[in-house]
Scaffold this motif. Structure first.
Motif, short mmCIF file in Angstrom:
data_model
loop_
_atom_site.label_atom_id
_atom_site.label_comp_id
_atom_site.label_asym_id
_atom_site.label_seq_id
_atom_site.Cartn_x
_atom_site.Cartn_y
_atom_site.Cartn_z
N ALA A 10 0.81 -1.22 0.00
CA ALA A 10 0.00 0.00 0.00
C ALA A 10 0.84 1.26 0.00
CB ALA A 10 -0.94 0.01 1.21
N MET A 11 2.13 1.16 0.29
CA MET A 11 3.00 2.33 0.39
C MET A 11 3.71 2.64 -0.92
SD MET A 11 2.31 2.86 3.53
CE MET A 11 3.45 4.12 4.12
N GLY A 12 3.65 1.73 -1.90
CA GLY A 12 4.32 1.95 -3.16
C GLY A 12 3.54 2.90 -4.05
N GLY A 13 4.22 3.54 -4.99
CA GLY A 13 3.54 4.43 -5.93
C GLY A 13 3.71 5.89 -5.58
N ASP A 14 3.41 6.74 -6.56
CA ASP A 14 3.62 8.17 -6.41
C ASP A 14 2.46 8.88 -5.72
OD1 ASP A 14 5.92 7.67 -7.83
OD2 ASP A 14 5.12 8.40 -9.74
N ASP A 15 1.25 8.31 -5.82
CA ASP A 15 0.06 9.01 -5.33
C ASP A 15 -0.40 8.57 -3.95
OD1 ASP A 15 -0.04 10.53 -7.62
OD2 ASP A 15 -1.34 9.13 -8.67
N VAL A 21 -5.29 1.77 -2.40
CA VAL A 21 -6.47 1.13 -1.82
C VAL A 21 -7.68 1.29 -2.74
CG1 VAL A 21 -8.11 1.18 0.11
CG2 VAL A 21 -5.64 1.34 0.54
N SER A 22 -7.84 2.46 -3.34
CA SER A 22 -8.95 2.68 -4.27
C SER A 22 -8.84 1.74 -5.47
CB SER A 22 -8.95 4.13 -4.76
OG SER A 22 -9.22 5.02 -3.69
N GLY A 23 -7.62 1.53 -5.96
CA GLY A 23 -7.43 0.62 -7.07
C GLY A 23 -7.76 -0.81 -6.70
N ALA A 24 -7.33 -1.25 -5.51
CA ALA A 24 -7.66 -2.60 -5.06
C ALA A 24 -9.17 -2.77 -4.92
CB ALA A 24 -6.95 -2.89 -3.74
N ALA A 25 -9.84 -1.73 -4.44
CA ALA A 25 -11.30 -1.78 -4.29
C ALA A 25 -11.99 -1.92 -5.65
CB ALA A 25 -11.80 -0.53 -3.57
N LEU A 26 -11.48 -1.20 -6.66
CA LEU A 26 -12.03 -1.34 -8.00
C LEU A 26 -11.84 -2.76 -8.54
CD1 LEU A 26 -10.88 1.98 -9.75
CD2 LEU A 26 -13.23 1.30 -9.24
N ALA A 27 -10.67 -3.32 -8.30
CA ALA A 27 -10.39 -4.67 -8.78
C ALA A 27 -11.28 -5.71 -8.12
CB ALA A 27 -8.92 -5.01 -8.53
N ALA A 43 -2.78 3.35 10.14
CA ALA A 43 -3.68 4.49 10.25
C ALA A 43 -4.06 5.04 8.88
CB ALA A 43 -3.02 5.58 11.10
N ARG A 44 -3.08 5.13 7.99
CA ARG A 44 -3.36 5.66 6.66
C ARG A 44 -4.22 4.69 5.85
NH1 ARG A 44 2.41 7.27 4.32
NH2 ARG A 44 1.12 7.95 2.55
N GLU A 46 -6.39 2.49 7.09
CA GLU A 46 -7.74 2.51 7.66
C GLU A 46 -8.53 3.73 7.20
OE1 GLU A 46 -7.08 2.11 11.83
OE2 GLU A 46 -7.17 -0.10 11.78
N ARG A 47 -7.87 4.87 7.11
CA ARG A 47 -8.55 6.07 6.61
C ARG A 47 -8.96 5.88 5.15
NH1 ARG A 47 -4.59 8.89 9.70
NH2 ARG A 47 -3.30 9.20 7.84
N ALA A 48 -8.09 5.27 4.36
CA ALA A 48 -8.42 5.04 2.95
C ALA A 48 -9.56 4.05 2.80
CB ALA A 48 -7.18 4.53 2.22
N LEU A 49 -9.63 3.06 3.69
CA LEU A 49 -10.69 2.04 3.61
C LEU A 49 -12.07 2.60 3.95
CD1 LEU A 49 -8.94 -1.08 5.18
CD2 LEU A 49 -9.70 -0.83 2.81
N GLU A 50 -12.13 3.73 4.63
CA GLU A 50 -13.42 4.31 5.00
C GLU A 50 -14.28 4.60 3.77
OE1 GLU A 50 -12.55 7.74 7.31
OE2 GLU A 50 -11.87 6.61 9.07
N ALA A 51 -13.65 4.89 2.65
CA ALA A 51 -14.40 5.19 1.43
C ALA A 51 -14.76 3.94 0.63
CB ALA A 51 -13.59 6.15 0.56
N HIS A 52 -14.34 2.76 1.10
CA HIS A 52 -14.56 1.53 0.32
C HIS A 52 -15.06 0.40 1.23
CE1 HIS A 52 -12.48 3.51 -2.96
NE2 HIS A 52 -11.53 3.83 -2.12
N PRO A 53 -16.36 0.41 1.54
CA PRO A 53 -16.92 -0.63 2.41
C PRO A 53 -16.72 -2.04 1.87
CG PRO A 53 -18.47 1.19 2.10
CD PRO A 53 -17.36 1.41 1.14
#
Length: 351
Positions: A10-15, A21-27, A43-44, A46-53
């Motif tokens: 989850a820590m890799g990538g520029d963005d 997490v959003s990409g994994a949720a789409l997949a 913590a980061r 968990e915050r990202a997962l809040e938008a992807h039930p």
């Protein structure tokens, strides 16, 4: 039987974490039987997962704050393989806690960690980096190696051909993908000694699940005339960068041309459907997800600059390779190659 989890760095990538997490949720919308092991700052994540039930109940978090830098040397990263998010994602595959690992981090570090932790399959001397590229045909073309091995001999190229064909059968559904070796010409007399020897071995082998069709030149890679292009990592990486650079050149040239005058802007409005199709076809996010073939496990490299859509494509690649048992297919093809070599000798004795 439930399918294995996919470990995502989850820590890799520029963005950042949110994009991954959003990409994994789409997949997961396409592969809803898969669960995820998200490796990184708890913590980061968990915050990202809040938008992807849809991801919250299907994800486990493995807390890790240490990250491999994008400019970090592979030798340095290897020393922290057991403390970084990238290293822990790969280690999860090694321990059987995940079936595949996906990372948008440092390519060299990912390759080094993957080789050390997972090792190469029996019958494979070196893993290869393979990626999908768009073509004018009905299917994308798979090209390998794209930089994992700068120097390759004939044996390496033959193994790459087998791995690429197995991957292509999953992607295209073809029973015998068209395979060609990258060369400076299509004539039988062209090419280095290693390329010539690899071609001879592939022509002589019978029973392989591929159609070996000789050589292809770099300007024909994207014409849709072949399904797998095989080369050494030095030439492959140069060809890849040239193709990507040409695509950016064309899109930038069109953008400049369409904004140069009022008449050009009107022309852009008229031709917008065609230019949108071109933009979609050349968007690297639509072809994201390079695979390290030949390892005892699936490892997928995502572009560092990938959007959520691009990350989703990389995760989809990992899921599909697990569903279609890529490593088992490669093992079966390697066994067939061994049998083919015995048949060529005519006496049951290997050369």
């Amino acid at each position: 039987m439930s399918l294995p989890r996919i470990a995502v760095d989850a820590m890799g990538g520029d963005d950042g974490v949110r994009t991954v997490v959003s990409g994994a949720a789409l997949a997961r919308r396409e592969h809803d039987r898969f669960n995820f092991l998200l490796v990184g700052d708890r913590a980061r994540i968990e915050r990202a997962l809040e938008a992807h039930p849809n991801m919250r109940h299907a994800s486990e978090i493995l807390h890790c704050e240490d990250v491999v830098g994008m400019d970090e040397k592979p030798t340095q990263a290897l020393r922290r393989a057991k403390t970084t998010s990238m290293g822990l994602a790969i280690h999860a595959v090694k321990e059987g806690k995940a079936g595949a690992a996906v990372s948008a981090g440092n390519t060299g570090a990912l390759m080094a960690m993957s080789k050390l932790a997972l090792r190469t399959m029996p019958g494979i001397d070196r893993p290869a980096l393979a990626a999908l590229m768009p073509t004018l045909g009905d299917n994308d073309v798979i090209m390998l190696d794209l930089g994992a091995n700068t120097e390759c001999d004939a044996r390496n190229l033959v193994q790459f051909a087998i791995m690429g064909a197995a991957y292509s059968r999953i992607i295209t559904g073809k029973e015998a993908p068209r395979v060609r070796l990258l060369n400076i010409g299509t004539e039988d007399t062209k090419g280095t000694e290693g390329v010539q020897a690899a071609a001879a071995q592939l022509r002589a082998a019978t029973g392989l699940a591929m159609s070996f069709e000789g050589f292809v030149e770099a300007d024909k890679i994207n014409r849709g005339q072949t399904d797998v292009v095989v080369t050494d990592g030095f030439s492959g990486n140069i060809a890849l960068k040239a193709i990507e650079g040409s695509a950016r050149f064309v899109t930038d040239l069109l953008r400049s041309a369409f904004t140069s005058s009022l008449r050009s802007k009107i022309g852009f409005l008229v031709s917008r459907p065609a230019t949108e199709l071109l933009r979609h076809h050349l968007d690297p996010n639509n072809h994201n997800g390079a695979v390290f073939l030949g390892l005892n496990g699936v490892v997928v490299k995502s572009h560092g600059s990938a959007t959520a859509k691009g990350v989703a494509n990389a995760v989809n690649v990992a899921a599909r390779l697990l569903e279609e048992s890529l490593t088992e297919r490669i093992a079966a093809d390697l066994a067939e190659l061994g049998e083919a070599r015995l048949r060529v000798t005519g006496n049951g004795q290997s050369k």
